[in-house]
Structure formats: structure tokens, C-alpha cells
Design a protein around this motif. Structure first.
Motif, PDB file in Angstrom:
ATOM      1  N   HIS A   1      -3.769   5.882  -0.388  1.00  0.00           N
ATOM      2  CA  HIS A   1      -4.318   4.528  -0.297  1.00  0.00           C
ATOM      3  C   HIS A   1      -5.154   4.454   0.973  1.00  0.00           C
ATOM      4  CE1 HIS A   1      -5.087   0.393  -0.852  1.00  0.00           C
ATOM      5  NE2 HIS A   1      -4.062   0.134  -1.650  1.00  0.00           N
TER       6      HIS A   1
ATOM      7  N   ARG B   1       0.840  -1.206   0.000  1.00  0.00           N
ATOM      8  CA  ARG B   1       0.000   0.000   0.000  1.00  0.00           C
ATOM      9  C   ARG B   1       0.876   1.258   0.000  1.00  0.00           C
ATOM     10  NH1 ARG B   1      -3.264   0.635   4.481  1.00  0.00           N
ATOM     11  NH2 ARG B   1      -5.052   1.509   3.369  1.00  0.00           N
TER      12      ARG B   1
ATOM     13  N   SER C   1      -9.405   0.438  -4.868  1.00  0.00           N
ATOM     14  CA  SER C   1      -9.468  -0.698  -3.952  1.00  0.00           C
ATOM     15  C   SER C   1     -10.919  -0.982  -3.609  1.00  0.00           C
ATOM     16  CB  SER C   1      -8.689  -0.406  -2.664  1.00  0.00           C
ATOM     17  OG  SER C   1      -8.866  -1.440  -1.717  1.00  0.00           O
TER      18      SER C   1
ATOM     19  N   VAL D   1      -5.605   5.307  -4.876  1.00  0.00           N
ATOM     20  CA  VAL D   1      -5.350   3.964  -5.403  1.00  0.00           C
ATOM     21  C   VAL D   1      -6.666   3.184  -5.388  1.00  0.00           C
ATOM     22  CG1 VAL D   1      -4.092   1.807  -5.065  1.00  0.00           C
ATOM     23  CG2 VAL D   1      -2.987   4.006  -4.544  1.00  0.00           C
TER      24      VAL D   1
ATOM     25  N   ALA E   1       0.853   3.987  -3.095  1.00  0.00           N
ATOM     26  CA  ALA E   1       0.579   5.408  -2.888  1.00  0.00           C
ATOM     27  C   ALA E   1       1.737   6.262  -3.390  1.00  0.00           C
ATOM     28  CB  ALA E   1       0.325   5.680  -1.400  1.00  0.00           C
TER      29      ALA E   1
END
Length: 745
Positions: A642, A582, A706, A704, A586
Motif C-alpha cells: 500500500h 492500509r 488508490s 492496493v 496490504a
């Protein structure tokens, strides 16, 4: 506010709540409270005693108040859906994001969704912590599933109501845009079904949507309060007006904890509109004088006319210069250990860095100063206050007023910022307001009473982000491999003496003071911590310990990269390895979106990079900066974020931009609280710097993708901005920056 790493906090909060033995940890919502909630804007779902319902209904007793849609969803006959928010709205956008989550599962018509704030009722407690709390960037993280299930339960009840009316199987029906749809073009709006639905059992278990079906969550959505705030129509706690209301303004001691020696209130009592001048006990054992009048201006005028002598003999008079010298002395002494790696390789390390960092006290300085309105009746008390912890504040009010907890109702008001200052274990400003209301009543004044702090009161009033000193010795080789890192932190514990101390201070180390140290880099570190006791009240401040630890770690990591001739992004990626995907995602996103390493910067500018995790979210910045007339200038900032699933991209963007501006503010000259002879030297925005719109660089925010459940976003955008800025400046000047605010000389 709080860091989400505190695994045992729920028990700490249970202990806190248990201080009032006659208050159950989780209380059932009174039916009368439910009905009031529904009557305000329509029919609230699931309000009736569920034991009265028949045939195969799920056992209602299994549902807790935080799981019952009746406290959260009210549907008017015209289909308007009002969602009650279980947090304080003070700029972070939760008053839109939480309704979006509930409306998603409800299949509501978003154009008809409204929101309102809750109370100190246990229904509005944090579902994981078991107490009322807006802090630790936990609002969306902790209530994401809760609000989805609330919406799904309400939807199931509406569907069942339609199925009963049409005499069909509920499984044959579907919902869309605020209506239940059946075969043959049948359609019933939620407003037509709400009254029948509220009489049905509340399902204990529901099936939630697959994220692929989301139509609201993830969409850029204008905030529900945007029009009111942009037009000046939004009411805040400071705007509360009750019939016959009076205003109280307090003269507080110049030194924390001081008492009164003498009071001459002759001139104050002569001011037109003044109703009373009273001596009152204040926070931390201090004394003060309150002026009560029919408005703020006469109250303030009269307070300014008071002639007061203070007894400061028994309290410590902090001096910032002397305090720094004491911290430096402490840093050289043995102390509590948080990490304890072997430091033997330090002596023979080929390369070394020795650094000292200094961080001042910081005021929260929200745009809306502290305030609390108290109305006492024979039945109890009602408080109107922008509180981050209304349950705790309600219990503190009850103790102060000599009432039972259930006799105190806290109506949460929108607040103009807070940054942690409205979530305080001592409930200082709420207790102060209740103390004054009680004293006023004893003096024959029975009107509602608003206690209002001035801007000067707020800046000088304490509960600051603590002053910290860091000292580091880092040994590394020519490849940048860190061989040993000896680190010391000196600063007050914000948890000392609080209900959270037992759970979060381990082996003499306040966990909030060391968060953000070392991770995500696998460094051989010895970390020693000292927590001196100082007569300055301290508290969490937006992003808590990461306000200083991120700066230290990210500027030192960058310095190692410079001294070993490595690209700062590549060096960070190498240190993180594959264990922190993560962080890597980022940072890479910020790099890609900024054009780092690909575009040519204008002459006199440099790149700066930093990445940091706080509250389980990762934010990386790539910035462009220059130095003009001896002062650093931040031109652009590109954020890679993130935070897992993004509920409202506009909220995340605003959160990061606001946090970045606040992080920039820490760097600006004058962004410090200092003391001389125990007296805070700053008193308003003229001598305490906060970042202004003219300081705002171009900030772009990128997330990001997700589908994982959301993590916190209220605070993570702040910590890495200052070190990224400092790293850019250091690349221009060749000199590392070791202080906040920046000191270039």
C-alpha cells in the motif's frame, strides 16, 4: 534513508544550509545556467527574466527555482522533450518515474521523452526539505505535485504560444501527444512552439488533471535507462573520463581514526605511471597516503607497495565480542525512555516471553564503489559524483577547497547503488577527493583527478548500519492480549554529531533507532534506549531503524500467536483493529494472492507472515520456506503493498523485489561486519555475504489500488522480509530466531 516522521526536519536543513552565511537558503537560478540547460537539447521553457513580460502575467517573483519549468524541461525542434531529474538515479527508477509525472501533465509524446540528472543548483533541491536529497524514499512522494505543476506550466506556455500564432483564445485549444491542436485540424508540434513559448511568462498557478484522465501515470512503463543498463552502455560516476585525468587511490588506516607513524614510499614511487605519493588528512581525524597515477592499476599497485606504520595508541580498538558483552551490560541499566507504560502487570502475566536479539554492523556494499572526480580551474571546481546530497557535498567541497559555494558545480552522475552510503553528513568521500585534488595541485599536478575506492576500501571503510541489541520481556494472557511489554534497545546513534541531531534526538533517543516500534499494534510498552559511543562510523542503511525493529516486533508478535494457538494473520488483524486500514489492506492482499490458508504446501514447507510500515508505505509478505541440510531456504514471497497511487507499476515491482532480496541477504550466513582489535575482519564479497541471483526466490508484487498521492517505495520492501522468513522457519523448527544473520544452532 531518513524516516518521513521527522516533522521538524525542514528547519534542521535550513540550519544546516545556514552554515555558509554567504549562501542564501533559496537562490535564484542564474540566467546563464538556465540558457546552458536549454542549449543542450533544445529550448528550455521560462528562462527569460519574467519581469520583462507584459499584460497581466502572474507575478514571476512568486515562483521559486524548484517551480520554474526552465530548469526541468527542454524541447528540441524535433519535439524531443528532455526532463531533468532532481534526484540521484541509483537503481530505484526515478529517472523514469519523474519524467512520467511531468510528461503526463505536459501531454508529451512519451516516445520522445528523455531524461538527465541535475546539479547542485537550488532548482534541484527537494521542494519540501529545501535541500538536495535523494533519500527517505521521498523522491516521488515529495516531487509528485512539483513535477505535475512543472509539466502543466510548460504545457500552458506552449498552448499560449500556439494561440498567439493562430490569433485565437488559448481556451479553445487542446493538447495531445506532444502537439497543440486547434479547430479545423490545425496542429503545431511542441518542437515548433518551444522557442516562442520560452519567451512567455510562467504561470504561477495551473490546473492539474483529474487522475481519471491519466494516460501515463499508473501504466507499466519500461525504464528510460533500461536499454543502456542492460547493454552495458550506461555511464556511472566511476566511468567519468576527463582530458588528462589522473586517478588517486588512498591507503587508509586499519583502525578508524588512526594516524601515520612512518611512511616508506620508495617502492611505490618506482611504479611506472605514478605521478605523486602524498600524505593527506582523512575523515574522522585520521591520516592516510594517496598515490596518484595515470590509471587505477598503477595507483593500486603502488599503494600495495607502500610500507606504512600506524599509530593506533590514541583510538579505541573495537572488538565485536567485547562490544556485545558491553551492550548486554548496558541493557540491564537505566536509560532514556521513549515509551513509558506501566510495567506492573508484567510480574503476574499468565504467559511470558523473554528474548534477546542481536544485529551486526552491515556494510552498504553497492556494486559501484565510491568515487569522485574533481577538476580545478581558476574559476572554481567541478565535481562528477553519484551524490544523494549534491548541495551538501558541494558546500563541503567549497569549504575544503577554500572556494565560495557558487564556485563549485556538482554534476550528478548515475550511481551503481548506494543504499544511504552516498548521503552522508560528513561528505567523507567527497571531502577526501577534494583534499587530494588540492594537495595534488600544490604538488604541481593540475589535471582532473578521480579518487576511486576499491571494493576492499568500500567494505572496510566504515559508515555501517549500526550494531544493535534488543532485549524484550512480554507478558500476555491466553487470548494473546499483551499486558505489558518491557523493551530495551542498545545501539549507536547515527545522528550523533550530525546537523540533524538537534532536531531528531529527543530526550537522549535517536528517532531513527526506534522507528517501527509498537505501531500498528496498540501495545503497553516501556522502551528504554542506550546510545553508546563506539569508534566505528555509522550511517543510515536502506530502511534505517526498520532493518532491526521490524524483525523484533514481527517475530515476537508471531510467537505470541503461536503460543496462544492463533492464526498469525488473524491475530495481527485483531491487534490492528479498524484503526489501520492500509495495513489491513496490504496484509489481506498478500494473503489472497499467496493462497495462504487455501492451498496445501509441499511437505517440509511452512508459511511465514509479516507486515510493516516505513516511509508511510505498508508492505506485507506471505512467504513459503523450508529447512534443508540445517539451513533455511526461502522458496516464494508474495508482497501486498500500500503506497497510495502507483506512478509506474514496474518501478514499484522492481523496488520491492530488490528490497526483498536485500532483506533476504541480511539472513544469510556471513552477512555481518565484525571487528577484532579495531580492524574490520571482512574485506570483499568472498567474506562479506550479499544476496546473489541464486538466492532469489519467486517474488510476486501486488499493490492496493488508490488515488491518494504517492508515498515512499525505495525502502519499505526490505524490513518485513526477514521476519516473515524467520516466522516460517520457526513454525518448522519450533524455535524462534533471534539473530541476523540466522543462527540455527
Amino acid at each position: 534513508m531518513f524516516n518521513t516522521s521527522m516533522q521538524e526536519l525542514p528547519r534542521a536543513l535550513q540550519l544546516l544550509l545556514a552554515r555558509d552565511a554567504d549562501t542564501p537558503a533559496v537562490a535564484e537560478l542564474p540566467r546563464r545556467t538556465f540558457l546552458k540547460l536549454g542549449a543542450a537539447s533544445g529550448f528550455a521553457l521560462g528562462l527569460l527574466p519574467l519581469a520583462a513580460h507584459s499584460q497581466g502575467a502572474a507575478a514571476p517573483a512568486a515562483l521559486k527555482p524548484v517551480e520554474m519549468p526552465g530548469a526541468f524541461v527542454a524541447i528540441a525542434p524535433d519535439g524531443t522533450v528532455t526532463v531533468t531529474v532532481n534526484r540521484l538515479e541509483f537503481g530505484q527508477g526515478v529517472q523514469t518515474a519523474l519524467p512520467m509525472i511531468l510528461a503526463e501533465e505536459l501531454d508529451a509524446d512519451w516516445s520522445k521523452v528523455r531524461s538527465q540528472l541535475g546539479t547542485n543548483d537550488m532548482a534541484y533541491a527537494d521542494p519540501l526539505f529545501g535541500m538536495h536529497l535523494t533519500g527517505g524514499s521521498n523522491s516521488i512522494k515529495h516531487s509528485f505535485t512539483q513535477y505535475r505543476e512543472l509539466g502543466a506550466r510548460a504545457r500552458a506556455m506552449l498552448v499560449q504560444a500556439a494561440a498567439t500564432r493562430w490569433g485565437v483564445d488559448a481556451a479553445s485549444l487542446r493538447t495531445e501527444n506532444g502537439a497543440v491542436l486547434g479547430a479545423g485540424g490545425r496542429r503545431l508540434g511542441y518542437g515548433e512552439l518551444a522557442e516562442a513559448a520560452m519567451a512567455l511568462p510562467v504561470p504561477a498557478s495551473v490546473t492539474l488533471k483529474d487522475p481519471k484522465q491519466f494516460r501515463l501515470i499508473g501504466q507499466p512503463t519500461t525504464r528510460l535507462d533500461a536499454a543502456a543498463k542492460s547493454s552495458g552502455r550506461q555511464d556511472f560516476g566511476i566511468d567519468v573520463r576527463r582530458p588528462g585525468q589522473l586517478t588517486a587511490v588512498v591507503a587508509r588506516p586499519p583502525v578508524f581514526g588512526a594516524k601515520l607513524k612512518s611512511v616508506d614510499d620508495t617502492a611505490a614511487r618506482a611504479v611506472k605511471g605514478v605521478k605523486a605519493v602524498l600524505r593527506v588528512p582523512l575523515d574522522r581525524g585520521a591520516e592516510g597516503v594517496v598515490v596518484i597515477a595515470d590509471g587505477y592499476w598503477p595507483a593500486k599497485t603502488a599503494r600495495d607497495a607502500l610500507k606504512l606504520e600506524w599509530d593506533t595508541a590514541a583510538v579505541e580498538k573495537v572488538d565485536s565480542a567485547r562490544q556485545l558483552a558491553q551492550y548486554r551490560e548496558l541493557a540491564g541499566q537505566p536509560g532514556a525512555k521513549h515509551f513509558d507504560a506501566d510495567m506492573a502487570p508484567l510480574a503476574n502475566a499468565p504467559k511470558k516471553i523473554e528474548a534477546e536479539f542481536v544485529f551486526p554492523y552491515l556494510a552498504h556494499a553497492p556494486m559501484e564503489p565510491l568515487n569522485c572526480t574533481v577538476e580545478l580551474t581558476e574559476q572554481g571546481a567541478t565535481l562528477w559524483v553519484g551524490s544523494q546530497m549534491p548541495g551538501l557535498d558541494g558546500m563541503a567541497a567549497a569549504r575544503t577547497l577554500g572556494l565560495k559555494p557558487e564556485q563549485v558545480k556538482v554534476l550528478v552522475q548515475s550511481a551503481g547503488g548506494g543504499f544511504g552510503r552516498r548521503a552522508i553528513p560528513t561528505s567523507d568521500y567527497v571531502v577526501e577527493a577534494c583534499t587530494i585534488a588540492k594537495a595534488a595541485q600544490a604538488a604541481g599536478l593540475r589535471a582532473p583527478l578521480r579518487t576511486l575506492w576499491s571494493r576492499e576500501d568500500d567494505i572496510k571503510g566504515g559508515y555501517y548500519r549500526p550494531m544493535h541489541l534488543h532485549r524484550a520481556q512480554v507478558g500476555f494472557d491466553a487470548t494473546g492480549k499483551v499486558l505489558a511489554w518491557d523493551h530495551v534497545i542498545v545501539g549507536q546513534s547515527i545522528l550523533a554529531g550530525s546537523p540533524f541531531e538537534a532536531m531528531m534526538v529527543k530526550n537522549g533517543v535517536d528517532a531513527t533507532a526506534v522507528e517501527g516500534m509498537r505501531a500498528p499494534y496498540p501495545l503497553p510498552m516501556r522502551l528504554t534506549v542506550h546510545h553508546p559511543k563506539v569508534n566505528v562510523p555509522v550511517l543510515w542503511w536502506r530502511s534505517v531503524g526498520s532493518t532491526h525493529t521490524a524483525f523484533v516486533m514481527e517475530t515476537l508478535i508471531d510467537q505470541i500467536a503461536r503460543e496462544t494457538n492463533q492464526d498469525p494473520v488473524a491475530y495481527r488483524m485483531k491487534l490492528m483493529g479498524a484503526e489501520h486500514p492500509r495495513h489491513r489492506a496490504a496484509l489481506q492482499l498478500a494473503v489472497d494472492q499467496s493462497g495462504y490458508g487455501k492451498k496445501q504446501l509441499p511437505a517440509g514447507r511452512a508459511w511465514g507472515v509479516a507486515v510493516h510500515e516505513s516511509f508511510e508505505s505498508v508492505v506485507a509478505y506471505v512467504v513459503e520456506a523450508s529447512v534443508k541440510d540445517g539451513q533455511p531456504v526461502l522458496h516464494t514471497a508474495t508482497a501486498g503493498v500500500h503506497c497510495n497511487l502507483v506512478v509506474n507499476p514496474r518501478t514499484v515491482e522492481a523496488q520491492v523485489q530488490g528490497a526483498a532480496l536485500m532483506g533476504l541477504g541480511m539472513c544469510l550466513p556471513g552477512a555481518a561486519i565484525t571487528l577484532k582489535d579495531g580492524v574490520v575482519e571482512q574485506q570483499n564479497f568472498g567474506d562479506y555475504t550479499v544476496a546473489r541471483v541464486t538466492d532469489m526466490p519467486a517474488i510476486s508484487v501486488h499493490t492496493v489500488p488508490s488515488a491518494e498521492p504517492p508515498t515512499g517505495m525505495g525502502e519499505p520492501g526490505l524490513p518485513p522480509l526477514a521476519p516473515a522468513f524467520a516466522n516460517a522457519v520457526s513454525r518448522l523448527t519450533g524455535k524462534p530466531l533471534r539473530e541476523l544473520p540466522f543462527r540455527m544452532a
